[in-house]
Motif scaffolding. Sequence first.
Motif, PDB file in Angstrom:
ATOM      1  N   ALA A  99       2.939   8.622  14.464  1.00 24.69           N
ATOM      2  CA  ALA A  99       3.496   8.246  13.160  1.00 24.69           C
ATOM      3  C   ALA A  99       2.450   7.446  12.411  1.00 24.69           C
ATOM      4  O   ALA A  99       1.651   6.736  13.012  1.00 24.69           O
ATOM      5  N   THR A 100       2.466   7.564  11.092  1.00 24.33           N
ATOM      6  CA  THR A 100       1.513   6.806  10.286  1.00 24.33           C
ATOM      7  C   THR A 100       2.021   6.740   8.855  1.00 24.33           C
ATOM      8  O   THR A 100       3.181   7.086   8.580  1.00 24.33           O
ATOM      9  N   CYS A 101       1.169   6.328   7.927  1.00 25.17           N
ATOM     10  CA  CYS A 101       1.489   6.355   6.500  1.00 25.17           C
ATOM     11  C   CYS A 101       0.295   5.849   5.695  1.00 25.17           C
ATOM     12  O   CYS A 101      -0.677   5.357   6.258  1.00 25.17           O
ATOM     13  N   SER A 102       0.402   5.988   4.405  1.00 22.44           N
ATOM     14  CA  SER A 102      -0.494   5.339   3.446  1.00 22.44           C
ATOM     15  C   SER A 102      -1.972   5.455   3.808  1.00 22.44           C
ATOM     16  O   SER A 102      -2.468   6.543   4.024  1.00 22.44           O
ATOM     17  N   GLN A 103      -2.650   4.316   3.920  1.00 22.06           N
ATOM     18  CA  GLN A 103      -4.091   4.324   4.203  1.00 22.06           C
ATOM     19  C   GLN A 103      -4.370   5.076   5.504  1.00 22.06           C
ATOM     20  O   GLN A 103      -5.397   5.735   5.633  1.00 22.06           O
ATOM     21  N   GLY A 104      -3.470   4.944   6.430  1.00 13.89           N
ATOM     22  CA  GLY A 104      -3.635   5.612   7.724  1.00 13.89           C
ATOM     23  C   GLY A 104      -3.612   7.112   7.578  1.00 13.89           C
ATOM     24  O   GLY A 104      -4.430   7.830   8.163  1.00 13.89           O
ATOM     25  N   LEU A 105      -2.697   7.589   6.773  1.00 13.27           N
ATOM     26  CA  LEU A 105      -2.601   9.035   6.544  1.00 13.27           C
ATOM     27  C   LEU A 105      -3.860   9.535   5.837  1.00 13.27           C
ATOM     28  O   LEU A 105      -4.408  10.578   6.177  1.00 13.27           O
ATOM     29  N   LEU A 106      -4.305   8.739   4.869  1.00 13.26           N
ATOM     30  CA  LEU A 106      -5.514   9.151   4.147  1.00 13.26           C
ATOM     31  C   LEU A 106      -6.729   9.129   5.055  1.00 13.26           C
ATOM     32  O   LEU A 106      -7.608   9.992   4.957  1.00 13.26           O
ATOM     33  N   LEU A 107      -6.783   8.150   5.948  1.00 16.47           N
ATOM     34  CA  LEU A 107      -7.898   8.107   6.896  1.00 16.47           C
ATOM     35  C   LEU A 107      -7.887   9.347   7.801  1.00 16.47           C
ATOM     36  O   LEU A 107      -8.915   9.838   8.220  1.00 16.47           O
TER      37      LEU A 107
END
Lengths: 408, 298, 92
Positions: A99-107
Amino acid sequence: MILNKLEYRIKNTEYRIMKLDNSKQFLEGSHAVAEIIKLIKPAVVAAYPITPQTHIVEDLAKMKASGEGGFEYINTESEFAAASLLLGASATGVRTYTATCSQGLLLMTEVLFNIAGMRLPVVITCANRAVSAPINIWNDQQDAVTIRDAGWLMLYGETNQEIIDLHLLAYKLAETLRLPVMVNMDGFVLTHTYEPVLMPGQEQINKFLPPYKPAIGTYLDVKNPVTLGSLATPDSYMEIRKQLAQDIYLSSDLIKKYHTDFKKVFGRSIGDNGLVEEYKTKDAEVILVAMGSVCGTIKDAIDEMRERKQKVGLLKIISFRPFADEEVIKHLAKAKYIAVVDKSISLGSEGVLATEIKRAAYNQTKAKIQSFIVGLGGRDVTKEMIEQIIFDIKKDKTNKMHFISCTD
Amino acid sequence: MQKYKNPNQHLIAPGHTACPGCGQLMSARLVLDACGSKTIIANATGCLEVTTTKYPTSSWKVPWVHSLFENPSAVASGILAALKQKGLDKEITVLAQGGDGSTFDIGFGLISGMWERKENILYVCYNTEVYSNTGYQASGATPLDANTTTTPPDKKSMGNAFIRKNMGEIAIAHGCVYVAQTTCGYPADIINKVKKALTFTGPKYLEILTTCIPGWGVENEMAVQMGKLAHKTGIYPVFEYYDDEYHVMKIPGEPLKVDEYLKLHKRFKHLFGNERGKEAIKQIQNIADKNIEKYNLK
Amino acid sequence: MKLKYPLEVNPGTTITNKTGGWRTQKPIVDHEICIGCDVCRKVCPEGVCFPTGEKNSKGRIFYDRDLDFCKGCGLCAKECPVSAIRMENDFK
């Protein structure tokens, strides 16, 4: 839905699991996700913390620590590594999760494209959050829409029950189609909200989603050695990409089919058919289109407006990728006004979903279609704002994008 | 017609498109043959990947996956995790490999993560000291004063301004159970080191200095010779580190002066025949002397 | 799900790509001088130097190379400890 207003603060974790009746549990959204993932039994879970996804991976860590979860649980040093690790595990032929989101997803972006291109059935949950700058940890949907072209199926849930159910559908689709799937749940609004949910039993799950057994010769195996991720020159790249594009586009039909199976096994549906959900659109003059938890607020607003004889309806998009043009247009064609409510924006253009609706509606309707941006960076979306949108779309002679409840 | 039939006995098949005389392909074949057929490889983007896997063909006879430039280490971690769940992790070798660009630069963080997790993975870096695949740009492994396409020497430049990163020592600092450096000058040593590495359970790092024919500007038949000279001048120490001790390949006889090595490369041509170059060579000699002293190479 | 353009590639299939055409020089092995030391097999970047299985008059198994793939780099000739291999122009 009814508990959307309870959404915020049940801080005392003792209330985390409160039996409501024999079947329903009162669970925090993140915990519900962790529970369903435990039951889905991935072989490998990778983790890297980012607010508001943290509770999901923390709960999975607890399950691993207690022995409840039989998966490999691996803390990585970045989301990029987490996604790469899942790519390796999935290429070795096992079920995977993170699971992730935001900056993590973009990374992760580069790996996400790669996972899809390699046709690996990785499933991730995205706890939708705003994207920096300015840094902001609260909910909007900018993160996931930004990687809409990566080749992932992208499903959006309105309630935590839908989020649970979408994870089951996600794995089913991923493993049949050999495509990755992202389940989107609004950060905080769903992840940190306690709602009564039905957690399916293991037997039901096994019936719908049998253990993952990829075809021999499609994964890394010393008995059947194959090369994965090879170099495609101009001779072959385009055919391979077209194949991917078509398989994703055609997956709409499979979503409907598996949704029917889902209904048979679990006795409930995810929207109308796993693709969209229409709410009071049949005679509606104005139809709002939206994705995710904001649909709950919109439905409440619609109910009130309907009491005042305003003909308003909602089309909820569950599957953003594939985008089911026919299903969408079917409900929108008769409306006079189509107000698309986005919690994200393609800077320099307009709301991302709005553009999508205009594309799908091309030559299919004479309705006015307008883009409305709400709730960026966690700003509350209220019923009053929804009424404002209805007012604006009728009054505004232009077709320009509106920011709702933005001071300036 | 050829009289003798090629038994095609290696785990990397011919028909790949590496440059004639490539030190990396030679080394990679030795590494994989030493690992054996029960090996799964996670490969970084680079020459080794593009020259061996033009769709729909592959040189690799073992399960092999390429994802991206920077992530073979994390992909290998995922492979290992999956094998653990399948109960196969004890019998299969997981090999992650990439060039110096992948290892020293873009994939550095992910390698650190893999080592931190103490995973039983052999990471092999084929160090050509330059981004070979993209056309010889400087990497973190490029030696001082080397002429690369992004460090061209001219009036205001002597080539690469930096001394290369020491990945071997960085691996040791991570607590890798086995760390070794060797060169494509010593094929038998490559085989021995791979076999030795595989006797250890835990993170292992092997760096092989591999001649890049066009990147270094040397003749096609010089890969082995260059590997030997890099060692014999002290420019590239050949050693193993395990059980808290260095085991060094001594330089036979008196160490050669660095110009013996440098003068053979087009990438160091600008150091010869001028005063500035003389000074630069002195500095490089100094680096080699320090290596000889530090690793006790004499 | 079966893909029309499968992404899995079969092992060892580059052998369809005969790289011998790259060559401008070819190695000639003098079987009588060859001592079967295995150096050429180790250093050949193509992996196409191999023991033939046949013995020379000194009773040593001698080596040869596969010209279908040999790119003519000359490493084998350069590294052969007994100079059993020489490079000569390869006019095709």
